[in-house]
Each structure stands twice: as structure tokens, then as C-alpha cells.
Enzyme design. Structure first.
Site, PDB file in Angstrom:
ATOM      1  N   ASP A  46       0.842  -1.198   0.000  1.00  0.00           N
ATOM      2  CA  ASP A  46       0.000   0.000   0.000  1.00  0.00           C
ATOM      3  C   ASP A  46       0.874   1.243   0.000  1.00  0.00           C
ATOM      4  O   ASP A  46       1.848   1.328   0.746  1.00  0.00           O
ATOM      5  CB  ASP A  46      -0.911   0.023   1.224  1.00  0.00           C
ATOM      6  CG  ASP A  46      -1.718   1.308   1.293  1.00  0.00           C
ATOM      7  OD1 ASP A  46      -2.689   1.440   0.525  1.00  0.00           O
ATOM      8  OD2 ASP A  46      -1.353   2.197   2.089  1.00  0.00           O
ATOM      9  N   TYR A  51       2.921  10.370   0.500  1.00  0.00           N
ATOM     10  CA  TYR A  51       4.091   9.891   1.230  1.00  0.00           C
ATOM     11  C   TYR A  51       5.383  10.399   0.582  1.00  0.00           C
ATOM     12  O   TYR A  51       5.900   9.813  -0.368  1.00  0.00           O
ATOM     13  CB  TYR A  51       4.105   8.367   1.295  1.00  0.00           C
ATOM     14  CG  TYR A  51       2.868   7.745   1.902  1.00  0.00           C
ATOM     15  CD1 TYR A  51       2.054   8.458   2.777  1.00  0.00           C
ATOM     16  CD2 TYR A  51       2.501   6.440   1.593  1.00  0.00           C
ATOM     17  CE1 TYR A  51       0.918   7.894   3.332  1.00  0.00           C
ATOM     18  CE2 TYR A  51       1.370   5.858   2.158  1.00  0.00           C
ATOM     19  CZ  TYR A  51       0.580   6.595   3.020  1.00  0.00           C
ATOM     20  OH  TYR A  51      -0.546   6.022   3.552  1.00  0.00           O
ATOM     21  N   LYS A  77      -3.610   5.811  -3.552  1.00  0.00           N
ATOM     22  CA  LYS A  77      -4.678   6.699  -3.075  1.00  0.00           C
ATOM     23  C   LYS A  77      -4.826   7.915  -3.984  1.00  0.00           C
ATOM     24  O   LYS A  77      -3.911   8.257  -4.733  1.00  0.00           O
ATOM     25  CB  LYS A  77      -4.390   7.120  -1.640  1.00  0.00           C
ATOM     26  CG  LYS A  77      -4.182   5.914  -0.715  1.00  0.00           C
ATOM     27  CD  LYS A  77      -3.898   6.324   0.702  1.00  0.00           C
ATOM     28  CE  LYS A  77      -3.627   5.086   1.556  1.00  0.00           C
ATOM     29  NZ  LYS A  77      -2.298   4.513   1.310  1.00  0.00           N
ATOM     30  N   GLY A 235      -1.318   1.299  10.444  1.00  0.00           N
ATOM     31  CA  GLY A 235      -0.769   1.829  11.692  1.00  0.00           C
ATOM     32  C   GLY A 235      -1.060   0.991  12.912  1.00  0.00           C
ATOM     33  O   GLY A 235      -1.428   1.546  13.957  1.00  0.00           O
ATOM     34  N   SER A 239       1.769   4.591  15.174  1.00  0.00           N
ATOM     35  CA  SER A 239       2.894   5.467  14.789  1.00  0.00           C
ATOM     36  C   SER A 239       4.220   5.047  15.405  1.00  0.00           C
ATOM     37  O   SER A 239       5.189   5.802  15.356  1.00  0.00           O
ATOM     38  CB  SER A 239       2.613   6.930  15.137  1.00  0.00           C
ATOM     39  OG  SER A 239       1.509   7.423  14.421  1.00  0.00           O
ATOM     40  N   GLY A 240       4.287   3.840  15.975  1.00  0.00           N
ATOM     41  CA  GLY A 240       5.557   3.292  16.443  1.00  0.00           C
ATOM     42  C   GLY A 240       5.668   3.054  17.933  1.00  0.00           C
ATOM     43  O   GLY A 240       6.523   2.297  18.367  1.00  0.00           O
ATOM     44  N   ILE A 241       4.806   3.673  18.725  1.00  0.00           N
ATOM     45  CA  ILE A 241       4.920   3.563  20.175  1.00  0.00           C
ATOM     46  C   ILE A 241       4.734   2.118  20.654  1.00  0.00           C
ATOM     47  O   ILE A 241       5.300   1.712  21.668  1.00  0.00           O
ATOM     48  CB  ILE A 241       3.914   4.511  20.887  1.00  0.00           C
ATOM     49  CG1 ILE A 241       4.175   4.588  22.389  1.00  0.00           C
ATOM     50  CG2 ILE A 241       2.484   4.091  20.589  1.00  0.00           C
ATOM     51  CD1 ILE A 241       5.435   5.273  22.774  1.00  0.00           C
ATOM     52  N   LEU A 242       3.956   1.316  19.907  1.00  0.00           N
ATOM     53  CA  LEU A 242       3.741  -0.090  20.280  1.00  0.00           C
ATOM     54  C   LEU A 242       4.817  -1.025  19.729  1.00  0.00           C
ATOM     55  O   LEU A 242       4.756  -2.231  19.946  1.00  0.00           O
ATOM     56  CB  LEU A 242       2.362  -0.557  19.797  1.00  0.00           C
ATOM     57  CG  LEU A 242       1.162   0.033  20.549  1.00  0.00           C
ATOM     58  CD1 LEU A 242      -0.145  -0.342  19.860  1.00  0.00           C
ATOM     59  CD2 LEU A 242       1.153  -0.440  22.006  1.00  0.00           C
ATOM     60  N   ALA A 243       5.783  -0.438  19.033  1.00  0.00           N
ATOM     61  CA  ALA A 243       6.874  -1.253  18.489  1.00  0.00           C
ATOM     62  C   ALA A 243       8.228  -0.738  18.958  1.00  0.00           C
ATOM     63  O   ALA A 243       9.241  -0.918  18.295  1.00  0.00           O
ATOM     64  CB  ALA A 243       6.812  -1.259  16.959  1.00  0.00           C
TER      65      ALA A 243
END
Length: 338
Positions: A46, A51, A77, A235, A239-243
Site C-alpha cells: 500500500d 508519502y 490513493k 498503523g 505510529s511506532g509507540i507499540l513497536a
């Protein structure tokens, strides 16, 4: 064939990071990341003109040029047209995303959900992606986080422009499917309520994660399932906080979010699992979800995602998450099946 079947598996690849999200990514590293995704069996990619002002599409197109087109599913998109004029990327106003693509190309970005702009956007994307067709086309970011109180006016332009153009292209077989790609639930609920051309899929970013899923659970997910509209979750790591990152909602995470993540991390450590695995598997547990598309900008992240998808998570972990109100009581959980 449904969107669920077209996506060829549960894990896709979101290319927003390839547009130099948050940092200036070397070209070789970006291309190697796409190659790593392919080698790990990912066949769903995707992207979007937004981007990096076309940078992600250019990089993805170069990386996939050596692959047979019929072997992968490609979505992009509409809603933004990339011009040959230039501006300072760091000065762009991208709604709540702020300067997330400040390291992208300097090409000027014009927001336009009209019919002519939709056709031009698709044509330009095909050139950047070095392909002759797109499988899925999403109308991008027609929501509050980009337009504030004016989002309904933008939605109305899309309703009479992009929606109808994409519906016609699907019916003519030019594209396989269309839908909305947004970071908010409200536009998706509104579209399902309208007597308008109906979408095939929604790409919902950041709104069905361990950190934020209650609103989507209430109405959107049941309504989408009832209509046969598949949901692709973007996501999944918020945005990255969970990784292991520091961003939430495209900005530095607040102390409250950091505390919540630390709470989840403590439960995960107690049961010997990774937060990344919990995040991916939570999103996929909902029957309306057809695929999850985490983003990556480094090759090693792809293998980590695949490992997280395969990781065995005991039901007691999910029970603890539910008991401590870290997931909604009515959220479908992988542990519910055990």
C-alpha cells in the site's frame, strides 16, 4: 473475488516510511526493505502520493519492477496531486501529521478530490509505480485530522467526484476495488450511511489498535461486516509507540500514552510475549479485518513483523488485558478462540 481474497494473506506492507517519514532514509535501505518484504512472502503493498510527495511510490515502483505484476496486490490513493512546482517540505501543513514528511521530495502537493484530479492522480501514480494498473484505490484523508471543521465540505467534493469516478472504474474493470483511506472513523460511517456508490474496502489507520479501538467497535466494524466491506488496518503500532518507538499519532507520545504502553509492556513481559505481537494479533482478531499493513523502513523490521504474527500468545495474557481495562470488554480477542 472479495478484497479479503485479493490481499493474499493477513500481513501487508505500508510504505509511508519509504516517503522519508520522520527521517531521511537512504535509497538503498528503502529498496532493500521492499525486497525483504517480498522475500518474507508479503504480496500486498500500500502506498500514496502524499508519502514524501511521490517518493514512496517511486521507490516502491523501482523495487517491484523486477516482480511479475500478477503476483502482488497494489493499492494507492487519490485526493492529492503532486506538481512539478516546488516548496519547502518542512513548511507543509499536513493536518495533525504536521511535518511528518519534511524529508520528502520538494514537489508541491495540491489537495483535490474532484473527478478530473482523481483521474490525473491515478495516471501519475501509475507512472511513478511503473505499472499499468492499481488493484485498490483509496480516497485519502478526507477527514477531520486534515481539514478540521471543513472536512464535510471536502467529503462532499469527494462524494460527487472521486467516489463516482472510482466506482465507474471498478465497474469497467480498470481497478478491482475502491474505498476510503483515513485516520478517523466518522467518514467511513458516513459513507456507509449514504445512498451513494458503495465501497469495497476501508483502510483505517490508527483507529483499531491496542491503544485506540473503542469508537470503531461501537458501530463501524459491525456496519462494515454487514455491508461486506473489508477493513484493512493501517498503523497497528500507533505510529511506532507499540513497536518500541516514541511517536503516537505522528507526534511525540504524551506521558499518558507512554504510561499506558508501559502497563501493556509489563503484562506482556509477565507472560513472555512481545507487545508487537499483541498489537498485530489484536487487530487481526476482529472478523471484519482482512489485513494489517504495518510500515517499515529497515529490512530487519519485516522479519520481526512476521515473527510477531506467528508468536504464540496465551489466553491468560488477553484475559489480563481485558480485566485491567486495557482492551474493550467487547473487543474480539485471539484468546477468545482458545
Amino acid at each position: 473475488m472479495s478484497i479479503r481474497q485479493k490481499l493474499q494473506g493477513q500481513l501487508g506492507f505500508g510504505t509511508a516510511p519509504l516517503g522519508n517519514m520522520f527521517r531521511n532514509i537512504p535509497q538503498a535501505e528503502a529498496l532493500a526493505t521492499v525486497d525483504a518484504a517480498w522475500e518474507q512472502g508479503i504480496r500486498h503493498f500500500d502506498t500514496a502520493p502524499l508519502y514524501g510527495a511521490g517518493l514512496a511510490e517511486l521507490r516502491l515502483g523501482e523495487a517491484l519492477a523486477k516482480r511479475k505484476r500478477e503476483h502482488y496486490v497494489l493499492s494507492s490513493k487519490v485526493g492529492r496531486v503532486i506538481l512539478d512546482e516546488f516548496e519547502d517540505p518542512a513548511a507543509r501543513q499536513l493536518g495533525e501529521k504536521g511535518g511528518v514528511f519534511e524529508h520528502g521530495r520538494p514537489n508541491k502537493i495540491v489537495n483535490d478530490y474532484g473527478a478530473d484530479a482523481t483521474l490525473r492522480s491515478i495516471e501519475d501514480s501509475l507512472k511513478r509505480l511503473k505499472t499499468d494498473h492499481l488493484d485498490i484505490v483509496y480516497v485519502h484523508d478526507v477527514a477531520q485530522d486534515f481539514y478540521g471543521d471543513g472536512w464535510l465540505a471536502q467529503f462532499d467534493i469527494a462524494r460527487t467526484g472521486a467516489f463516482r469516478v472510482l466506482d465507474r472504474l471498478r465497474n469497467e474493470g480498470v481497478i478491482k476495488a475502491w474505498g476510503l483511506g483515513v485516520n478517523r472513523v466518522e467518514p467511513l460511517e458516513l459513507l456507509l450511511d449514504l445512498n451513494e456508490p458503495q465501497p469495497d474496502a476501508f483502510l483505517l489507520a490508527g483507529r483499531y489498535t491496542l491503544l485506540d479501538h473503542e469508537r470503531a467497535l461501537q458501530r463501524l466494524m459491525p456496519a462494515a461486516a454487514k455491508r461486506g466491506v473489508d477493513v484493512v488496518v493501517g498503523g497497528p503500532y500507533s505510529s511506532g509507540i507499540l513497536a518500541g518507538g516514541t511517536h503516537f499519532e505522528y507526534q511525540k507520545a504524551s506521558p499518558e500514552i507512554i504510561a499506558k504502553v508501559e502497563h501493556i509492556k509489563a503484562i506482556a513481559q509477565q507472560h513472555g510475549i512481545s507487545v508487537k505481537a499483541a498489537a498485530l494479533q489484536f487487530a487481526l482478531a476482529h472478523p471484519a479485518v482482512a489485513s494489517v499493513i504495518p510500515g517499515a523502513s529497515r529490512p530487519e523490521r519485516i522479519a520481526e513483523d512476521q515473527a510477531a504474527l506467528r508468536e504464540q500468545i496465551p489466553a491468560v495474557f488477553w484475559n489480563a488485558m481485558r480485566e485491567q481495562n486495557l482492551v474493550a470488554a467487547d473487543a474480539p480477542l485471539p484468546g477468545d478462540k482458545e
